[in-house]
Design an enzyme around this catalytic site. Sequence first.
Site, short mmCIF file in Angstrom:
data_model
loop_
_atom_site.label_atom_id
_atom_site.label_comp_id
_atom_site.label_asym_id
_atom_site.label_seq_id
_atom_site.Cartn_x
_atom_site.Cartn_y
_atom_site.Cartn_z
N ASP A 95 -0.50 -5.82 61.51
CA ASP A 95 -1.78 -6.32 61.00
C ASP A 95 -2.11 -5.76 59.61
O ASP A 95 -2.01 -4.55 59.38
CB ASP A 95 -2.92 -5.95 61.96
CG ASP A 95 -2.84 -6.68 63.30
OD1 ASP A 95 -2.00 -7.58 63.44
OD2 ASP A 95 -3.64 -6.34 64.20
N GLN A 151 -4.38 -11.05 60.47
CA GLN A 151 -3.23 -11.51 61.24
C GLN A 151 -2.66 -12.83 60.71
O GLN A 151 -2.25 -13.69 61.51
CB GLN A 151 -3.60 -11.67 62.72
CG GLN A 151 -3.78 -10.33 63.44
CD GLN A 151 -3.59 -10.48 64.93
OE1 GLN A 151 -4.22 -11.32 65.56
NE2 GLN A 151 -2.71 -9.68 65.50
N TYR A 154 0.89 -12.94 62.21
CA TYR A 154 0.94 -13.08 63.68
C TYR A 154 0.39 -14.45 64.11
O TYR A 154 0.99 -15.14 64.94
CB TYR A 154 0.11 -11.94 64.28
CG TYR A 154 0.11 -11.84 65.79
CD1 TYR A 154 1.11 -11.14 66.46
CD2 TYR A 154 -0.93 -12.38 66.54
CE1 TYR A 154 1.08 -11.01 67.83
CE2 TYR A 154 -0.96 -12.25 67.92
CZ TYR A 154 0.05 -11.56 68.56
OH TYR A 154 0.02 -11.42 69.93
N1 CAA Z 1 -14.26 -10.26 59.95
C1 CAA Z 1 -14.79 -10.24 58.71
N2 CAA Z 1 -14.71 -9.19 57.89
C2 CAA Z 1 -14.09 -8.10 58.34
C3 CAA Z 1 -13.52 -8.04 59.61
C4 CAA Z 1 -13.62 -9.17 60.43
N3 CAA Z 1 -13.13 -9.21 61.68
N4 CAA Z 1 -12.96 -6.83 59.78
C5 CAA Z 1 -13.17 -6.15 58.64
N5 CAA Z 1 -13.85 -6.91 57.78
C6 CAA Z 1 -14.27 -6.57 56.41
C7 CAA Z 1 -14.62 -5.11 56.34
O1 CAA Z 1 -15.98 -4.94 56.66
C8 CAA Z 1 -14.31 -4.78 54.90
O2 CAA Z 1 -15.35 -5.26 54.08
P1 CAA Z 1 -15.68 -4.52 52.67
O3 CAA Z 1 -14.42 -4.60 51.84
O4 CAA Z 1 -16.81 -5.31 52.16
O5 CAA Z 1 -16.01 -3.13 53.05
C9 CAA Z 1 -13.10 -5.64 54.57
O6 CAA Z 1 -13.16 -6.75 55.53
C10 CAA Z 1 -11.80 -4.90 54.73
O7 CAA Z 1 -11.72 -4.48 56.08
P2 CAA Z 1 -10.94 -3.20 56.52
O8 CAA Z 1 -11.35 -2.04 55.68
O9 CAA Z 1 -11.02 -3.08 58.01
O10 CAA Z 1 -9.46 -3.53 56.08
P3 CAA Z 1 -8.26 -2.69 56.47
O11 CAA Z 1 -7.18 -3.09 55.54
O12 CAA Z 1 -8.57 -1.24 56.62
O13 CAA Z 1 -7.93 -3.18 57.98
C11 CAA Z 1 -7.07 -4.58 59.63
C12 CAA Z 1 -7.60 -4.49 58.21
C13 CAA Z 1 -5.86 -3.63 59.81
C14 CAA Z 1 -6.60 -6.00 59.84
C15 CAA Z 1 -8.18 -4.20 60.62
O14 CAA Z 1 -9.34 -4.95 60.29
C16 CAA Z 1 -7.80 -4.45 62.05
O15 CAA Z 1 -7.07 -3.70 62.65
N6 CAA Z 1 -8.31 -5.56 62.64
C17 CAA Z 1 -7.99 -5.97 64.01
C18 CAA Z 1 -7.00 -7.05 63.98
C19 CAA Z 1 -6.78 -7.58 65.37
O16 CAA Z 1 -7.69 -7.99 66.07
N7 CAA Z 1 -5.51 -7.58 65.81
C20 CAA Z 1 -5.22 -8.05 67.13
C21 CAA Z 1 -4.12 -7.20 67.66
S1 CAA Z 1 -3.89 -7.49 69.38
C22 CAA Z 1 -3.01 -8.88 69.43
O17 CAA Z 1 -2.60 -9.42 68.45
C23 CAA Z 1 -2.72 -9.39 70.82
C24 CAA Z 1 -3.24 -10.74 71.00
O18 CAA Z 1 -2.48 -11.68 70.92
C25 CAA Z 1 -4.69 -10.98 71.31
#
Ligand code: CAA
Length: 248
Positions: A95, A151, A154
């Site tokens: 991710d 993602q 993915y």
């Molecule tokens: N929607 C909208 N905005 C979002 C958000 C979301 N869901 N999540 C974060 N943001 C925003 C943040 O608030 C931040 O805003 P600012 O720049 O204004 O501060 C900006 O987007 C950047 O966010 P992050 O700092 O979180 O970015 P990052 O690079 O540190 O992390 C990430 C990004 C690694 C993708 C992290 O958000 C994350 O881990 N997300 C979860 C992803 C997820 O759900 N994966 C599913 C895995 S399980 C799976 O895949 C199995 C399945 O089939 C269901």
Amino acid sequence: MHDRIAIVTGGIGGLGVAICTALAAAGCRVVAADLAGREDRIAAFRASVADLGDRIRFEPVDVADFDDCARLIGRVERDLGPIGILVNGAGITRDATLRKMDRAHWDAVLTVNLDGVFSMCRHLVGPMCDRGHGRIINISSVNGQTGQFGQTNYAAAKAGMHGFTMSLAREVARKGVTVNSISPGYCRTDLVMTIPEDIRRDIVARIPVGRIGEPSDIARVVAFLAADDAGFITGANIPVNGGYFMDF
Ligand code: CAA
């Protein structure tokens, strides 16, 4: 389904163990195919399925390697007999928002999650058609239906799986081979439990049934689709996500 041979890729992973167990309980002889070399995980898997005796065995495979998939299938058919059920469950996440995503993150996810499905099916679908029976079940994801922040790789692979499933289903429908996908929502697996806790809490709060899914919630649908009398279900996608995403 009695004594059918089933291969489950990603077989020792979070959903894989439950899928192998459900198929074995339904009477199949099951091969859990997964990456070699992770001896602790392989030993833990063997311990967790020990009471199913010789109905489940581990075989190494790297689904990202086309030829390795052929070798796995050759080995299983030689040792156990014709494979009747294929569950493509191998999947990884890398991710990152697209702005931060490396080429390597893209390639790894597409190669395992989508090319792996192609490779396993490419080697097995001919023999299944020749034998007039086959059940192929692709484990996709709700995030292939909705997209998910971080993602693009993915979700592209998991959505691609649906197009693949529907196309192959049409190609083999007259040959007794069904091809379906399941789109799990968020379930209690390592993949999901490694999402940062605050993000995971928000996701779970949006699941209408009020809980995360259990691997067994997915496994029971695999067993349903794998059954001999499920021959009229093909080219379908079955969402199993606690109501997180609804469509018709
Ligand atoms: N929607 C909208 N905005 C979002 C958000 C979301 N869901 N999540 C974060 N943001 C925003 C943040 O608030 C931040 O805003 P600012 O720049 O204004 O501060 C900006 O987007 C950047 O966010 P992050 O700092 O979180 O970015 P990052 O690079 O540190 O992390 C990430 C990004 C690694 C993708 C992290 O958000 C994350 O881990 N997300 C979860 C992803 C997820 O759900 N994966 C599913 C895995 S399980 C799976 O895949 C199995 C399945 O089939 C269901």
